[in-house]
Design a protein around this motif. Structure first.
Motif, mmCIF file in Angstrom:
data_model
loop_
_atom_site.group_PDB
_atom_site.id
_atom_site.type_symbol
_atom_site.label_atom_id
_atom_site.label_comp_id
_atom_site.label_asym_id
_atom_site.label_seq_id
_atom_site.Cartn_x
_atom_site.Cartn_y
_atom_site.Cartn_z
ATOM 1 N N TYR A 36 24.796 -25.720 -35.519
ATOM 2 C CA TYR A 36 23.720 -26.070 -35.836
ATOM 3 C C TYR A 36 23.669 -27.333 -36.302
ATOM 4 O O TYR A 36 22.691 -28.177 -36.223
ATOM 5 C CB TYR A 36 23.261 -25.071 -36.852
ATOM 6 C CG TYR A 36 21.875 -25.197 -37.437
ATOM 7 C CD1 TYR A 36 21.585 -25.405 -38.630
ATOM 8 C CD2 TYR A 36 20.672 -24.834 -36.557
ATOM 9 C CE1 TYR A 36 20.428 -25.676 -39.133
ATOM 10 C CE2 TYR A 36 19.481 -25.139 -37.009
ATOM 11 C CZ TYR A 36 19.349 -25.502 -38.337
ATOM 12 O OH TYR A 36 17.952 -25.692 -39.011
ATOM 13 N N LYS A 73 25.416 -29.894 -35.538
ATOM 14 C CA LYS A 73 25.712 -30.852 -34.574
ATOM 15 C C LYS A 73 24.329 -30.842 -33.640
ATOM 16 O O LYS A 73 24.204 -32.235 -33.249
ATOM 17 C CB LYS A 73 26.653 -30.136 -33.437
ATOM 18 C CG LYS A 73 28.002 -30.979 -33.619
ATOM 19 C CD LYS A 73 29.059 -30.689 -32.461
ATOM 20 C CE LYS A 73 30.130 -29.773 -32.941
ATOM 21 N NZ LYS A 73 30.888 -29.434 -32.110
ATOM 22 N N THR A 74 23.565 -29.935 -33.609
ATOM 23 C CA THR A 74 22.459 -30.113 -32.799
ATOM 24 C C THR A 74 21.383 -30.856 -33.397
ATOM 25 O O THR A 74 20.190 -31.093 -33.099
ATOM 26 C CB THR A 74 21.623 -28.541 -32.425
ATOM 27 O OG1 THR A 74 21.630 -28.092 -33.555
ATOM 28 C CG2 THR A 74 22.911 -27.957 -31.675
#
Lengths: 389, 324, 287
Positions: free
Chosen positions: B320, B322-323
């Protein structure tokens, strides 16, 4: 025309009903520590069904298998409940381990389902549900009888008992000592092994120091019998001077293989050995070998006879599977099994069978349990005592 | 707000506020009543395991104490519930409380020894005490019924709802207890005490320097974890009317630790998620393949570790981030 | 009575040697690589089943199967290390636990599939089944053999770690990985070889153990506890520590069962708890 349609549809309906399979919920320990007993029990069941077909009273037998993973009464109870509630089984069967059988007895009683205990050997299990029968063995049935035999025909007056410190061990100790004392023998001492005991040297040394006339042992199967046999040899117990009395599990096939000549002259009392010489057993062992590539053991015969009891009961009830009808038909059932003649006691619903007294001998270069005495139609003495109360 | 930085109380208030996802999770917990009414016994046992895992999370995830003997408290609670019903009375709620207290007393006593240790010594000591208690229960078979299990007691109903074969009352009861204990634990985690625990976990040496008494905090956490574990054990006894030695076994301690790591320790919901996934997977695999389901479970564990480090919740939160 | 004491002490010592063989690999890898490998006893099973298969199916003599048990287990250890373990060297202890427990589960199911759950046994040569009589005490030849092998293994291990270049490289890599790399030491290779050694020793232990404690697929889980006890009590990374711990545990277990049978299983756990409370880092542990 209408009558024809009615007749045809009625006929179709009744054949459809006759076709409805009889579902048996099989609760076993197929993984974990007790996976091998579970596998052997299942193998016994499969062998029976191969030999006698999978249809009884016009209906097909369907097995639904569940795994408890070992000793897990909460899981066993839930699995039994789910088999009744979700899968709508007609019969509950299997039950390798005592706590699992005890917990599931409640389910059988509440749901009024016929239940066949095919292995668990503790006496009180049978009291848990009025719809339960057992087709394996009851520990006091063997051990008390063996104790009585030892003090009378066995010609032993003193015994030192060594059992594993858990339920079956305690039961066997109590039962053997009761039988032995009641027949005039005396207990010179006793010791209990821890359950996970890989090495018996210390205990055997203790026994040797006391120098009793005979030693009674009860240990679970698996790796322990071999270790015990070795300890006897290493500590120099001469079995001709000190009689070693054990349960059949101690001299099971794998144990004999591992113990080698250390097992010679061990005397055991048990209800089944794959080398029993009668036509039914020879046929059973042959089929078992062909199907599974190994020999049956007492777990297998419990499964085999459990299925036989179910089949015979169904034949008697004509395919009706409600608890009341089944248990009424099962009580007093008698038949010849590969283990010898056996029956279901009409009052206690427990197994009644022959107990063989055997000695380990080398026959044709192979180690075998050779029966040299027997006691017929043995009932569970604890069950008999409960009757009187 | 002072100098543009939020005060401590505001920080806590923000932590304590419920995320919408949390509402969804607890509402979803009610679904089994509707969607899978024939699996309520399983759901009940999952709820109990989730509670047990939550109690271990207090130790492992928040206080940083890895325990391989947590089943000692689970078993203590379980046997208390059984013995009280056998010899005294069978009203579930009062017995639940008392069993939790008994487990807590045992936890408090042991905490004086345990919390002084770390690393492998801590793990092995907890393991050792667990094994000793298991042996003691086996030896005291006159009291505990030994390996065959405690006999002669039955829990028939809770608050008028009968414990039947369908498991409705069992699941409702277990879920309610889980929820209440969860609320209490959540409150504790998001309190100064909880923050201190996390501080101790991160750097045990520094904490006394800022006035947080490490050992006494750890003892409190240990006792609390014991109480909750005891409640979970008593719950199992009450919903199944069975208790046997395996509630104290090493297998139970190891299972709950695996479940917690699987879900993700130190994230409050990790134990719950781990329990659901592990037990559903186990039930499904063993139904399909009773003899070799171990294989698939093992594969699941390996896969989770390789792709989702720090447990499922840990891996998901990393993804999460990373996004973002 | 003295002969009984001597017999019990010797049996305990031999049992301890078996525990040592099973555990020393884990102590080495755990201490040197800081990697929690709970699948250690699975390597022991690999060695055990290799011996069983070679002896019972292919008719190899017992002694010939032992090096194969070592090699097979070592190879599998290396494969696992290359494919899975090396990605988790920097992961948390908990993650390493989960991975290796997963591997244990897989190995238990795999062995049950290939070999069934039946108990396995070995047909060791006749002269190993005998007992020696010495000063009025019976000594089992197999136990003497175990002691000899364990002492030999200990000797080789200590020699190779203390007196060879490779050993020095391993010790350097353990003490300070970055420095060691900076000095041109191939740290990855050192770890891989150490892991292979640890696994191989477990395999050898597993093969030798069959005669004493049997073999079935649940072995990997059953003996994990004992192995962990030896490693913790002895101290991580210390071969001498594992040896001492195994001896203490083996003898106290035996002597306890002889003199206080009612204590039974309690004793080994009490001894472990007592020793760990006295020396938390283990008998010869550092840090």
């Amino acid at each position: 025309m209408k009558k024809l349609v009615l007749a045809v549809s009625l006929a179709a309906a009744s054949t459809a009903f006759a076709q409805a399979p009889i579902k048996i919920g099989l609760v076993l320990s197929s993984s974990g520590q007790f996976a091998d007993p579970g596998a052997q029990l299942d193998n016994g069941i499969k062998t029976y069904m191969k030999m006698h077909g999978d249809t009884v009273a016009g209906r097909k037998i369907e097995l639904i298998r569940r795994d408890t993973g070992g000793i897990a009464p909460d899981v066993a109870k839930r699995l039994s409940q789910e088999l009744v509630v979700r899968d709508n089984v007609d019969i509950l069967a299997g039950y390798v381990l005592t706590p699992n059988a005890m917990a599931s007895g409640d389910v059988s009683a509440e749901a009024k389902k016929f239940m066949v205990v095919m292995n668990a050997a503790t006496s009180v299990i049978i009291t848990k549900s009025p719809y339960m029968i057992r087709t394996s063995v009851v520990l006091p049935q063997v051990m008390e009888t063996f104790g009585t035999w030892a003090a009378t025909k066995g010609g032993v007056k003193q015994v030192y008992t060594m059992v594993t410190d858990y339920g079956p061990g305690h039961d066997s100790e109590r039962a053997f000592q009761t039988g032995f004392k009641n027949a005039g023998g005396s207990i010179v001492g006793s010791v209990r092994f821890p359950v996970a005991n890989p090495d018996f040297a210390a205990f055997v040394q203790r026994a040797k120091d006391i120098g009793p006339e005979s030693i009674f042992i009860f240990i679970p199967g698996g790796a322990q019998p071999a270790a015990l046999g070795k300890a006897f040899a290493e500590r120099g117990i001469d079995k001709k001077k000190t009689k070693v009395l054990g349960s059949g599990e101690t001299t099971a096939e794998a144990a004999l293989k591992a113990m080698g000549d250390n097992a010679l002259d061990i005397i055991t009392g048990w209800h089944y050995d794959y080398k029993l010489d009668n036509p039914l057993n020879r046929a059973f062992v042959r089929e078992f070998n062909a199907m599974h590539g190994r020999n049956p053991d007492f777990f297998s015969i419990g499964g085999y006879d459990g299925m036989h009891a179910i089949y015979e009961t169904l034949k008697k009830t004509g395919g009706k599977t409600d608890g009341e009808t089944m248990i009424a038909a099962a009580k007093g059932l008698k038949w010849n099994s590969p283990r010898g003649p056996m029956s279901i006691d009409p009052e206690t619903r427990d197994v009644v069978q022959t107990i063989y007294i055997r000695r380990v001998q080398k026959v044709g270069g192979e180690l075998m349990n050779v029966p040299f005495d027997r006691i017929n139609e043995v009932k569970d003495p604890d069950g008999e005592r409960r009757k009187k109360k | 707000m002072e100098n543009g930085r939020p005060a401590a109380s505001e920080y806590f208030q923000r932590q304590v506020r419920w995320h919408p996802l949390e509402y969804a999770v607890w509402l979803a917990a009610l679904l089994p009543f509707v969607l899978t009414p024939s699996h309520l016994s399983l759901a009940s046992q999952i709820a109990i395991t989730a509670l047990f895992a939550l109690s271990l999370d207090l130790l492992v995830g928040y206080a940083g104490l890895v325990s391989l003997g947590h089943a000692a408290f689970f078993g203590m609670g379980a046997y208390s519930a059984g013995l009280i019903a056998k010899h005294y009375w069978g009203e579930p709620l009062s017995v639940l409380l008392i069993s939790g207290i008994f487990a807590g007393v045992l936890g408090y006593a042991m905490s004086h020894v345990i919390v002084r240790f770390r690393h492998l010594a801590l793990i092995m000591l907890t393991l050792g005490f667990g094994l000793l208690l298991h042996e003691a229960a086996n030896s005291a078979s006159a009291l505990t019924g030994g390996a065959d299990g405690l006999q002669g007691f039955k829990y028939t109903s809770v608050l008028g709802f009968k414990f039947d074969m369908y498991g409705r009352a069992a699941y409702a009861y277990s879920l309610a207890v889980l929820f209440i204990c969860f609320l209490v634990t959540r409150r504790i985690i998001h309190s100064p005490f909880g923050l201190a625990l996390r501080g101790i976990r991160e750097n045990a040496l520094r904490m006394p320097a800022i006035g947080a008494p490490s050992l006494s905090h750890l003892r409190k956490a240990y006792t609390l974890a014991a109480v909750v574990a005891g409640v979970a054990g008593a719950l199992l006894t009450q919903t199944t009317s069975t208790v046997s030695l395996e509630v104290l076994s090493f297998g139970r301690s190891a299972d709950v630790l695996v479940i917690l790591i699987l879900g993700g320790a130190g994230r409050l919901y990790g134990g719950l998620l781990g329990a659901v996934i592990y037990m559903v997977a186990r039930d499904q695999f063993s139904g399909i393949n009773p003899q070799y389901w171990y294989f698939w479970i093992g594969l699941l564990l390996v896969a989770v570790v390789m792709f989702l480090p720090n447990g499922i919740l840990g891996g998901l939160s990393a993804l999460y981030k990373k996004t973002q | 009575m003295l002969s009984s004491l001597a017999a019990v002490l010797f049996d305990g010592f031999a049992y301890g040697m078996l525990l040592f063989l099973l555990s020393v690999g884990l102590s080495v890898t755990l201490g040197m690589m800081n990697f929690v490998n709970l699948a250690h006893c699975s390597f022991a099973m690999v060695g055990g089943y290799t011996t069983v298969m070679l002896m019972n199916k292919l008719g190899w003599p017992f002694f010939a199967t032992l090096p194969m048990a070592f090699v097979t287990a070592a190879v599998i250890a290396v494969v696992l290390e290359r494919v899975l373990y090396r990605r988790l060297y920097r992961a948390t202890d908990l993650d390493q636990c989960l991975l290796t427990i997963g591997i244990v589960f897989i190995s238990v199911a795999a062995f049950a599939w290939f070999f069934t759950t039946e108990q396995q046994s070995t047909r060791i040569p006749e002269y190993l089944r005998a007992t020696l009589q010495f000063m009025g005490v019976n000594f089992a030849v197999y136990r003497v053999f175990l002691v000899v092998v364990s002492l030999a293994v200990t000797g080789v291990l200590i020699y190779s770690l203390e007196y060879t270049r490779f050993g020095a490289q391993v010790r350097a890599a353990v003490d300070n990985q970055r420095m060691a790399r900076g000095l041109g030491i191939n740290v990855d290779r050192a770890f891989m070889i150490t892991f292979a050694l640890g696994g191989g020793l477990a395999g050898l232990g597993g093969a030798l153990a069959i005669e004493i404690i049997g073999l079935d697929p649940s072995f990997a889980l059953t003996y994990l506890v004992y192995v962990l006890i030896v490693v913790a009590v002895g101290g991580l990374g210390s071969i001498g520590g594992s040896f001492a711990a195994a001896v203490v545990l083996g003898i106290s277990d035996m002597a306890g069962k002889y003199y206080f049978p009612w204590l039974g299983a309690f004793l080994i756990y009490l001894v472990m708890v007592g020793l760990l409370m006295w020396r938390p880092v283990g008998l010869f542990g550092k840090r």
